[in-house]
Design a protein around this motif. Structure first.
Motif, PDB file in Angstrom:
ATOM      1  N   ARG A 172      43.909 107.325   0.022  1.00 38.90           N
ATOM      2  CA  ARG A 172      43.651 107.000  -1.378  1.00 38.90           C
ATOM      3  C   ARG A 172      44.885 107.329  -2.225  1.00 38.90           C
ATOM      4  NH1 ARG A 172      38.682 109.740  -1.450  1.00 38.90           N
ATOM      5  NH2 ARG A 172      39.578 111.355  -2.757  1.00 38.90           N
ATOM      6  N   ALA A 182      36.595 102.533  -6.308  1.00 41.51           N
ATOM      7  CA  ALA A 182      36.569 101.445  -5.329  1.00 41.51           C
ATOM      8  C   ALA A 182      37.177 101.899  -4.009  1.00 41.51           C
ATOM      9  CB  ALA A 182      37.332 100.245  -5.871  1.00 41.51           C
ATOM     10  N   ALA A 183      38.281 102.699  -4.118  1.00 38.76           N
ATOM     11  CA  ALA A 183      38.912 103.215  -2.904  1.00 38.76           C
ATOM     12  C   ALA A 183      37.951 104.121  -2.144  1.00 38.76           C
ATOM     13  CB  ALA A 183      40.188 103.972  -3.267  1.00 38.76           C
ATOM     14  N   MET A 197      38.137 105.028   2.061  1.00 38.80           N
ATOM     15  CA  MET A 197      39.469 105.624   2.258  1.00 38.80           C
ATOM     16  C   MET A 197      39.354 107.134   2.149  1.00 38.80           C
ATOM     17  SD  MET A 197      42.081 103.321   0.074  1.00 38.80           S
ATOM     18  CE  MET A 197      42.259 101.578   0.323  1.00 38.80           C
ATOM     19  N   CYS A 257      35.427 102.015  -0.339  1.00 33.55           N
ATOM     20  CA  CYS A 257      35.953 101.384   0.873  1.00 33.55           C
ATOM     21  C   CYS A 257      36.061 102.379   2.012  1.00 33.55           C
ATOM     22  CB  CYS A 257      37.337 100.802   0.626  1.00 33.55           C
ATOM     23  SG  CYS A 257      37.322  99.425  -0.473  1.00 33.55           S
TER      24      CYS A 257
END
Lengths: 240, 246
Positions: A151, A140-141, A146, A144
């Protein structure tokens, strides 16, 4: 032993009392244990990283380190650092033109020895904790947008730390007890101080009992702190 | 690294291995009984006994082993009653004191492991044993203990290995086991690296052997996890009872 001195006078802070010396000793125990724990934590993070992300050679190195340090008595490691460190310093001093034996301060050698032995346990704790972080959260990071550093700082480190906390508490308790072994190098920590007191008052049982009680007190208080920390950091994960 | 010196050191240290093994084996063996007793006390449901066992475990796990060794070796002699008792010839000996303190220490850790093992036995199994009419002792012997020991074995193996390492502390009260001899050689020759490598290798070899033994015992105690000897047996030929486990 005719006139047995009053125990409270012995451990008090008067001229006959060992109170101040014992408190200083307990402080030294805390210094050795906490610096050893921190050194171990740094080694542990690097070790876990090596075991998870390293190539074959790095992984083999980390595996060798944890296997050896968990299989060899702590006392031997303390001897290695105390005598080995002193030898190294003496040799360096000779190169610089200083003659004679130069000893490595026992506190430094002790903290390093405790750190290197506990580093093996830290490695396993951090590795296990990282394994408990669900891949979905890291994914998910990624999603997004990152970058690596963000992260690590925002997702991986806090989650790993949360899972690692119970294990770290165990390592701390082990480190605290292991720090007593540093007394063999002559560092005046809690156990060495009680040994001195036991020798000079001829009351070994009383003083070793006091050492035991002080160690129990330190480990109980730190256990309580860890328990509170654990509850705090796992708030979001707790079941209602 | 000087090979000749390392070999000499190795020969000196190997001579001390029997004492290390003797210390570890007697402490683990005697400690197992104390540990079992403590685990039984905690599970007895009798509050004073359970509290006593909890207190014992709390004290022995919360203090360094070295403090316990000093308390027994140096501390007990403080009391004239102990010095004049029939136990004094024993408690004066560093060997007996080392075994005693190692034993009491490992008992505290092992009792928790044994308790975990006993608690892991599914109540249904005990119920079933009772239903077929087994008496209490037979249930313990045939149902509870085999299941509990199998469950506790990995953790107990770790505890045994840490006991092997803990015997090194006996060197501080003058016993010349492996670490004691190693410390003497280091202080005589100041050749730390060689001695550390040789002594470390000896401890690693001891613990490696121990870990193999535990693995072997684990396999021997879990016939259900073992692959059937003849994997090529057609399914139709297998009895219904054995296919039920798969």
């Amino acid at each position: 032993m005719s006139a047995r001195p009053d125990l409270f006078q012995l451990i008090g802070f008067g001229p006959e009392g060992w109170g101040a010396a014992l408190i200083t000793g307990a402080g030294m125990t805390l210094v050795i244990a906490s610096s050893g724990f921190l050194i171990g934590a740094v080694i542990g993070v690097l070790g876990a990283w090596a075991k998870i992300k390293g190539n074959r050679w790095v992984r083999a190195l980390a595996d060798g380190y944890t296997t050896i340090l968990r299989g060899v008595p702590d006392l031997l490691v303390i001897y290695l650092f105390y005598f080995g460190g002193s030898m190294l310093i003496t040799a360096t001093a000779r190169l610089l033109g200083v003659e004679g034996f130069v000893g490595l301060p026992g506190v430094l050698a002790g903290a390093m020895a405790v750190g290197v032995t506990s580093g093996a346990q830290h490695t396993e704790v951090f590795r296990g904790a990282f394994g408990a972080v669900s891949p979905g959260e890291i994914e998910a990071a990624h999603a997004c947008g990152m970058n690596r550093w963000v992260r690590l700082r925002r997702i991986i480190a806090p989650l790993t730390l949360r899972h690692a906390l119970p294990g770290l508490g165990n390592v701390w308790q082990v480190v605290l007890k292991e720090s007593a072994l540093v007394s063999v190098t002559g560092v005046v920590e809690l156990l060495r101080q009680t040994q001195i007191a036991a020798g000079s008052t001829r009351l070994p049982f009383d003083f070793f009992m006091i050492a035991a009680v002080l160690f129990l007190a330190i480990s109980s208080v730190s256990g309580l702190v860890l328990y509170v920390a654990e509850r705090r950091f796992s708030r979001s994960a707790r079941r209602p | 690294m000087d090979i000749d010196f390392a070999f000499e050191t190795f020969m000196a240290l190997v001579g001390a291995v029997p004492l290390t093994i003797q210390l570890a084996v007697s402490a683990i063996f005697l400690g197992a009984f104390v540990a079992f007793g403590l685990a039984m006390m905690r599970l007895s449901g009798i509050l004073p006994l359970a509290l006593l066992a909890r207190f014992y475990v709390f004290v022995f796990r919360g203090t360094p082993l070295l403090v316990q060794i000093f308390l027994i070796y140096y501390g007990l002699g403080q009391f004239p009653a102990v010095r004049h008792s029939f136990l004094w010839p024993l408690l004066r000996e560093p060997y007996a004191c080392a075994v005693l303190s190692l034993m009491l220490n490992t008992a505290a850790y092992s009792s928790e492991i044994i308790r975990g093992g006993l608690l892991s036995v599914p109540p249904g199994q005990v119920e079933a044993a009772r239903a077929v009419g087994m008496p209490r002792l037979m249930i313990l012997r045939r149902v509870i203990l085999p299941l509990a020991i199998r469950q506790a074995l990995p953790a107990y193996g770790n505890e045994m290995m840490s006991m092997v390492k803990a015997t090194s502390l006996a060197s501080i009260i003058t016993l010349m086991e492996v670490t004691g001899v190693a410390a003497r050689i280091i202080s005589e020759t100041y050749r730390v690296i060689e001695v550390f490598v040789v002594a470390g290798a000896i401890y690693l070899a001891l613990n490696f052997t121990l870990s193999r033994l535990v693995l072997w015992a684990e396999r021997a105690l879990s016939p259900d996890k073992r692959r059937p000897a003849s994997a090529a047996v057609p399914i139709a030929a297998a009895t219904p009872a054995s296919t039920g486990d798969a």
